[in-house]
Write a protein that holds these residues in place. Structure first.
Motif, PDB file in Angstrom:
ATOM      1  N   ASN A  63      -4.464   6.747   2.177  1.00 28.99           N
ATOM      2  CA  ASN A  63      -4.030   5.781   1.403  1.00 28.99           C
ATOM      3  C   ASN A  63      -4.151   5.898   0.051  1.00 28.99           C
ATOM      4  O   ASN A  63      -5.309   6.219  -0.631  1.00 28.99           O
ATOM      5  CB  ASN A  63      -4.989   4.452   1.573  1.00 28.99           C
ATOM      6  CG  ASN A  63      -4.673   3.184   0.967  1.00 28.99           C
ATOM      7  OD1 ASN A  63      -5.243   2.115   0.902  1.00 28.99           O
ATOM      8  ND2 ASN A  63      -3.085   3.130   0.326  1.00 28.99           N
TER       9      ASN A  63
ATOM     10  N   PHE B  84       1.028   5.105   0.719  1.00 29.91           N
ATOM     11  CA  PHE B  84       0.340   6.465   1.651  1.00 29.91           C
ATOM     12  C   PHE B  84       1.290   7.609   1.740  1.00 29.91           C
ATOM     13  O   PHE B  84       2.340   7.614   1.088  1.00 29.91           O
ATOM     14  CB  PHE B  84       0.494   5.951   3.088  1.00 29.91           C
ATOM     15  CG  PHE B  84      -0.493   4.980   3.839  1.00 29.91           C
ATOM     16  CD1 PHE B  84      -0.042   3.478   3.314  1.00 29.91           C
ATOM     17  CD2 PHE B  84      -1.548   5.334   4.316  1.00 29.91           C
ATOM     18  CE1 PHE B  84      -1.216   2.536   3.815  1.00 29.91           C
ATOM     19  CE2 PHE B  84      -2.633   4.227   4.765  1.00 29.91           C
ATOM     20  CZ  PHE B  84      -2.335   2.923   4.352  1.00 29.91           C
TER      21      PHE B  84
ATOM     22  N   HIS C 186       0.942  -1.094  -0.107  1.00 26.95           N
ATOM     23  CA  HIS C 186      -0.197  -0.005  -0.145  1.00 26.95           C
ATOM     24  C   HIS C 186       0.815   1.314   0.224  1.00 26.95           C
ATOM     25  O   HIS C 186       1.891   1.273   0.580  1.00 26.95           O
ATOM     26  CB  HIS C 186      -1.038  -0.014   1.366  1.00 26.95           C
ATOM     27  CG  HIS C 186      -1.986  -0.802   1.048  1.00 26.95           C
ATOM     28  ND1 HIS C 186      -3.247  -0.417   1.128  1.00 26.95           N
ATOM     29  CD2 HIS C 186      -1.930  -1.873   1.169  1.00 26.95           C
ATOM     30  CE1 HIS C 186      -4.307  -1.441   0.784  1.00 26.95           C
ATOM     31  NE2 HIS C 186      -3.397  -2.688   1.103  1.00 26.95           N
TER      32      HIS C 186
END
Lengths: 461, 411
Positions: free
Chosen positions: B286, B281, B279
């Motif tokens: 996000n 960020f 992921h």
């Protein structure tokens, strides 16, 4: 109904005419003279409360959950389970089907056909099972007769597993335990003071219980054995005959050309009558469900009404179902109906009334797709179609502005202070078949022979 | 009169589209330079593509836009695509299975119902898929590409968080669960419910301890993973390939100088991941994510083909890059006014200005030339053109096209 009547009696509502044989839809309460009370089909009530036509309602939890399964964000809230009228929705297969448990259905290679009066609950159940590929057949009724030939699985209400067993079915899981339930509109709860009414009902409950029903307790029976039956042989013609009031007409037609049929209409509710027709198997289902079933090849021929064929073709224009023969009985007109108080005598003047109204126009009908097209093509502006399940004439004028309805003589319509402003089309019973059916020569001949004999019966040969 | 817009859906206004296109163009440019090729899949797909085990979690499935199409009499539902990867996998199986490696990218909208009506129900994604190869280098390529796009867009404080679905699944396999149970627990972990395990497996404290250790991991180096490997119970040799794979990917990322954090409990509603999950960020926002999904293509009926991919969330990126956006500078924007009888001349000069790289709008009665740096009056008599610099009201009169362009060029 009797239990609800007793409950409201205990709650001191003093309703004027609420009993099994009542012929009116609108009730008066001595205690609450200011409120509007109406009797609906069970299935209509959650819809009516959700769209805000009614602030509160009493109906089966099954229909409430059916609506919420598809529209979790609607304004419908469950207030209280009332502790009577209980039943269970089972997921079931035929005892002699090819897959009689959940694992079998999950592993099955092809599409799992699921038939149910509760299509939304059926869909979320299938998703929870993680079925790889499935089709939902929404039904008006008679789910029990579908497996194994016409569906692998059904969701249907029942008292217990013995009742299923008597129908040749075996439970593969409980989908929902339900009973009568007090429901309310979310916005009404927030904005209106209904405490006294709600309290009068809840105080008089036999035993208090939170409206919490084991929705996810699909207890999967592991004991079910496996049996296999031969698929319906490929040369056998599958014929669907209607249940309900059409039966005597159909019987008369069959009799007139010497087709003998046993136990139809059936006093015991048998839905698989036998006949003198060679190589033909017969099931008795709802006429409303037939076009979809013929489209899917579950039946080769069916006797239904042109109204239901039109409704099906409105929804699915590419469907292969066609009318093969007009059976010339059961003549009704499909009409547009408004209250006598509306200042319009035809659809053009109604459109003017709509324009002046500046509000969403409510069109109620059992034929939602026909009604939708009618409203669209007549430019009724911002309209919405409200599905109904019978006794539609009760909806006008409070809960709908326009009705698309069938009528034989117009008598019922006139009796309810309504008027016909347009006729959409005329419908009679008809024999339907599929243009997609690819048959071998034996089956083609059998189909042709049935069509020919029925032609003779209605004087068309 | 207010005309209602569908709940949960939004318009993109002209200035927002400038921002949208900037992100899209940056993404396209980077992908093309890495050798990826653009594809587009239909808005509608059959529902069953998404319902099988190993695709979307039930939590996401409940929120897809599914309905019966006009030819849906078979009862088969279709969906507005809720995800970009699965349609691309379907397309690969149908059209590209013969080529060994496929590098594909797309910019698409995806649809997911949200009950509150506050979150957007239509979201835009920039997605890339690398199909046909499974190696730490392939995973690192995708991560590097994603980060490069974000850097080009000037996104600040980019943070990479990574997890490994293969590792979690290998541990769950040790719990000897039935297949469906395993999927259910994995779904819960992915949906963010970390207590799920401990509740169910009180009788296997050692396994739960190992899993808890994994889920609590918040390390920042491949060395950390080697430590974890040493700490895991000896009787779990089957975990080693996963940890080794995880460490190898981390090693490459480290060598590129990228900062990352290991967070095994990353929540996300996709159960098709089999290897690394990552992921991206910016601060707490996000802005993208992806992972390896080796089982998806065989599960959908294709050959045994490994694959991995990611998506950047365009709507969220728009909020982060908005401030830095400028449209074409005022000096490049010219409003052309036309005197009666001079229409042909006006159309001709406007065309030439556009060829020369200017924005030339024809005045259709605007009173003021706001939004334009220049005003060009086209007359039917001499002087044919009067050019006004709106910033200082400086006026010049000239007689032909090339003089106008010369004048503009001199400023």
């Amino acid at each position: 109904m009797a239990e609800t009547a007793k409950l409201l009696q205990r709650a001191g509502w003093e309703l004027d005419d609420y009993h099994d044989k009542t012929r009116c839809y609108r009730l008066k309460s001595q205690k609450y003279p200011g409120i509007q009370i109406k009797i609906f089909q069970d299935k209509d009530i959650p819809v009516q409360v959700a769209i805000g036509n009614y602030d509160i309602g009493i109906c089966g939890l099954d229909w409430t959950e059916e609506l919420l399964a598809r529209y979790p964000g609607s304004d419908l809230v469950k207030v209280k389970e009332l502790g009577y009228g209980s039943g269970t929705i089972y997921a079931a297969t035929a005892r002699n089907g090819s897959a009689t448990d959940v694992e079998g259905l999950i592993k099955s290679k092809g599409t799992v056909r699921i038939a149910s009066e509760y299509p939304n609950l059926a869909e979320s159940f299938a998703e929870r099972l993680r079925l790889r590929r499935f089709s939902i057949y929404p039904l008006w009724g008679a789910a029990e007769v579908f497996p194994p030939e016409s569906a692998e699985m059904v969701l249907l209400p029942g008292k217990d597993e013995n009742e299923l067993s008597a129908k040749g079915l075996v439970s593969i899981g409980k989908v929902l335990d339900y009973g009568a339930c007090l429901i309310a509109n979310k916005k009404s709860l927030k904005s209106k003071d209904m405490a006294e009414m709600l309290g009068s009902i809840i105080d008089k409950l036999p035993s208090a219980g939170e409206c919490s029903v084991s929705k996810n307790n699909e207890k999967v029976s592991q004991t079910a054995g496996r049996h296999y039956i031969k698929e319906v042989e490929k040369d056998v013609v599958r014929l669907a005959l209607p249940d309900g009031h059409q039966q005597s007409h159909v019987r008369r037609i069959l009799d007139s050309v010497g087709i003998k049929i046993e136990d139809y209409p059936s006093a015991t509710g048998n839905r698989r009558p036998t006949s003198s027709l060679d190589g033909v198997y017969i099931k008795v289902i709802r006429p409303q469900d037939m076009p979809l079933q013929v489209a899917n090849g579950n039946f080769d021929l069916a006797i239904t009404g042109r109204d239901w064929l039109s409704e099906h073709l409105e929804q699915f224009p590419s469907s292969p179902v066609r009318e093969m023969l007009n059976l010339k009985y059961g003549r009704v007109r499909i009409v547009a109906v408004v209250s006598k108080d509306v200042a319009a005598d035809d659809i053009d003047s109604l459109r003017q009334v709509c324009r002046r109204g500046h509000k969403s126009y409510r069109v109620a009908s059992e034929y939602v797709n026909i009604a939708d097209r009618y409203a669209r093509e007549n430019h009724l502006g911002m309209y919405r179609v409200i599905p109904t399940w019978g006794a539609s004439e009760a909806f006008l004028p409070e809960d709908a502005d326009l009705l698309i309805e069938n009528t034989e003589t117009g008598g019922t319509i006139a009796r309810h202070n309504l008027k016909i402003i347009d006729t959409l089309f005329e419908s009679t019973a008809c024999l339907i078949g599929s243009t997609a059916g690819i048959y071998g020569s034996v089956k083609s001949e059998r189909v042709a022979s049935i069509v020919d004999r029925l032609k003779k019966a209605v004087g068309e040969s | 009169m207010k005309v209602d817009r569908c709940k949960g859906f939004k318009d993109l206004l002209p200035e927002e589209m400038v921002c949208f296109r900037l992100i899209e163009d940056t993404f396209r440019d980077r992908c093309l330079k890495w050798g990826y090729r653009e594809v587009r899949t239909p808005a509608l797909e059959y529902l069953y593509l998404f319902t099988s085990v190993g695709t979307l979690t039930p939590g996401m499935l409940r929120r897809v836009y599914s309905f019966l199409d006009w030819d849906g009499w078979s009862g088969e539902r279709v969906v507005l695509k809720p995800d970009g990867t699965i349609p691309v996998a379907r397309m690969y199986i149908e059209n590209m299975a013969a080529q060994k490696i496929a590098r594909l990218f797309y910019v698409t909208n995806v649809f997911m119902f949200d009950e509150t009506g506050k979150k957007s129900r239509e979201r835009w994604q920039c997605g890339a898929e690398l199909i046909g190869v499974n190696s730490p280098m392939a995973d690192a390529e995708l991560i590097a590409l994603a980060i490069e796009v974000l850097q080009k867009l000037g996104i600040k404080n980019i943070e990479l968080r990574i997890s490994h679905a293969g590792l979690i699944k290998a541990l769950l396999a040790k719990l000897a669960l039935s297949h469906s149970e395993q999927d259910r627990i994995f779904d819960k972990i992915l949906d963010g419910d970390r207590e799920a395990l401990a509740r169910v497996y009180q009788d296997k404290p050692e396994l739960v301890a190992a899993l808890t250790l994994l889920l609590d991991m918040k390390g920042r180096s491949s060395g950390f993973l080697k430590n974890v490997k040493a700490l895991l119970p000896q009787q779990m040799p089957e975990l080693e390939p996963c940890i080794d794979n995880f460490a190898a990917i981390c090693q490459i990322i480290e060598n590129t100088g990228c900062d990352y954090r290991i967070d095994m409990a990353l929540g996300k509603g996709f159960e098709y991941y089999t290897g690394i999950i990552f992921h991206l960020f910016s601060g707490e926002q996000n802005i993208g994510g992806g992972g390896r999904y080796d089982a998806l293509i065989p599960l959908m009926g294709g050959q045994d083909t490994p694959a991995a991919g990611f998506a950047l969330y365009l709507d969220r990126l728009m909020k982060l890059v908005k401030q830095d956006i400028t449209e074409e500078p005022m000096a490049k924007r010219i409003l052309v006014t036309v005197a009666p009888g001079a229409e042909m001349t006006a159309l001709a000069i406007a065309g030439k200005l556009r060829e020369a790289g200017y924005i030339a709008g024809l005045s259709l009665g605007e009173e003021r030339a706001s939004g334009y740096g220049w005003l060009l009056k086209v007359r039917d008599k001499s002087p044919m053109f009067v050019l006004t610099n709106q910033s200082n009201d400086g006026e010049s009169a000239v007689e032909n096209d090339s003089e106008v362009i010369d004048l503009l060029g001199r400023e």
